[in-house]
Scaffold this motif. Structure first.
Motif, short mmCIF file in Angstrom:
data_model
loop_
_atom_site.label_atom_id
_atom_site.label_comp_id
_atom_site.label_asym_id
_atom_site.label_seq_id
_atom_site.Cartn_x
_atom_site.Cartn_y
_atom_site.Cartn_z
N PRO A 169 42.83 74.60 12.37
CA PRO A 169 42.70 74.56 13.83
C PRO A 169 43.07 75.86 14.53
O PRO A 169 42.49 76.21 15.57
CB PRO A 169 43.65 73.42 14.23
N ALA A 170 44.04 76.59 13.99
CA ALA A 170 44.48 77.83 14.64
C ALA A 170 43.35 78.83 14.82
O ALA A 170 43.33 79.61 15.77
CB ALA A 170 45.61 78.47 13.84
N LEU A 171 42.36 78.78 13.92
CA LEU A 171 41.25 79.73 13.99
C LEU A 171 40.34 79.47 15.19
O LEU A 171 39.62 80.38 15.62
CB LEU A 171 40.42 79.67 12.70
N LEU A 172 40.37 78.28 15.74
CA LEU A 172 39.50 77.96 16.87
C LEU A 172 39.87 78.78 18.10
O LEU A 172 39.06 78.94 19.01
CB LEU A 172 39.58 76.47 17.18
N ASP A 173 41.09 79.30 18.12
CA ASP A 173 41.54 80.13 19.25
C ASP A 173 41.30 81.62 19.00
O ASP A 173 41.58 82.43 19.87
CB ASP A 173 43.04 79.89 19.51
N TRP A 174 40.81 81.96 17.82
CA TRP A 174 40.57 83.38 17.50
C TRP A 174 39.24 83.83 18.07
O TRP A 174 38.25 83.09 18.06
CB TRP A 174 40.56 83.58 15.99
N ASN A 175 39.21 85.06 18.54
CA ASN A 175 37.96 85.67 18.99
C ASN A 175 37.40 86.51 17.84
O ASN A 175 37.89 87.60 17.57
CB ASN A 175 38.21 86.54 20.22
N LEU A 176 36.40 85.97 17.16
CA LEU A 176 35.81 86.66 16.01
C LEU A 176 34.48 87.33 16.35
O LEU A 176 33.76 87.76 15.47
CB LEU A 176 35.59 85.64 14.88
N SER A 177 34.21 87.43 17.65
CA SER A 177 32.90 87.93 18.08
C SER A 177 32.66 89.38 17.67
O SER A 177 31.52 89.84 17.64
CB SER A 177 32.74 87.78 19.59
N GLY A 178 33.74 90.12 17.37
CA GLY A 178 33.57 91.51 16.97
C GLY A 178 33.15 91.69 15.53
O GLY A 178 32.88 92.81 15.09
#
Length: 291
Positions: free
Chosen positions: A268-277
């Motif tokens: 779940p913690a990854l859902l808050d990560w911005n991986l758009s880069g």
């Protein structure tokens, strides 16, 4: 005392700090795999159920691979820090070499898994729900890649006759090529130099000696710190790139797993990560659509 920031630079240290926030070392995930004979029987008797079992196990293997890959590389990083603080060049070389190999293995195992799962999300989800009763939907490529990560090793002569091809380790050079293709800065030169220390080669002899004229020798057993400093300076750009290959494929795999209904394998913690880069995540997102 050195820490990751002083050794690898602030960008790499920030990368590691974010990875640590996932707290994967505290994970209690469990993985169950059906015996081959039992699975083949289920597949014959109920194709939908067999396909459901198959994709449950594929996602389990993907989760296992991603978590272990992150934990293993993180341990190598800790070993590099410890060896530096101990001023132990041989331990430093072994640990940094281990980090390079771990990064290469992660890229080999997971470099294509996140996008493959994303591309097939709809079909896999149907398989997990047991609604693909009349359709054969398996992926030997994904299966073999994940099995290779878990079981690949140097096979004995006896094993060569019976073990699946996916259990045979590649030459180390073949794994390192994945980092070269990813344009990891000076990775081959760094790796070869570390190998000469750990095999051992001439470097592991001369770390104890000095010579002013190339002929007369003098024992000088206190060169560890200066040699380690050389590596940390010469290959500073290499470290951040290694972090990307050590962790990004695994992180993207874990994040794609969040889009499947098996909550056991969610992070779940990854859902808050911005991986758009990360370009590969952009591709995964486009395949996942509005899921």
């Amino acid at each position: 005392m050195h820490d990751t920031k002083s050794l690898f630079g602030p960008s790499s240290a920030q990368f590691i700090e974010i990875i640590d926030q996932l707290a994967l070392a505290k994970s209690k995930a469990k993985y169950s795999f059906m015996a081959v004979d039992d699975y083949e029987r289920v597949l014959r008797e109920d194709f939908g159920r067999g396909t459901q079992v198959y994709w449950n196990e594929i996602l389990a293997r993907a989760h296992l691979t991603a978590v272990v890959a992150i934990l293993r590389s993180r341990h190598w990083i800790s070993a590099v820090v410890a060896a530096t603080n101990d001023k132990n060049l041989l331990a430093f070389a072994a640990a940094l070499r281990g980090l390079i190999e771990s990064s290469a293995d992660t890229q080999s195992a997971l470099g294509g898994i996140a996008i493959s799962l994303a591309e097939n999300h709809a079909q896999i989800s149907r398989a997990l729900s047991g609604t693909l009763s009349n359709q054969c939907f398996l992926s030997k490529e994904i299966e073999d890649t994940l099995i290779h990560f878990k079981y690949a090793r140097h096979l004995t002569k006896a094993e060569m006759a019976t073990a699946p091809l996916s259990h045979k380790a590649l030459q180390v050079r073949q794994y390192i090529e994945g980092l070269e293709k990813g344009q990891v800065h000076k990775v081959t030169a760094c790796y070869q130099s570390l190998c000469d220390l750990t095999h051992p080669g001439a470097s592991s002899v001369w770390m104890w000696l000095t010579s002013e004229n190339g002929v007369d020798l003098e024992l000088n057993p206190n060169q560890d710190e200066s040699a380690i400093t050389y590596y940390l300076t010469e290959y500073r750009d290499t470290f951040l790139e290694l972090m990307m290959f050590a962790f990004n494929p695994a992180v993207l795999t874990l994040n794609v797993l969040n889009y499947f209904p098996l909550q056991t394998f969610h992070t779940p913690a990854l859902l808050d990560w911005n991986l758009s880069g990360i370009p590969l995540w952009q591709k995964c997102q486009s395949k996942l659509g509005n899921v």
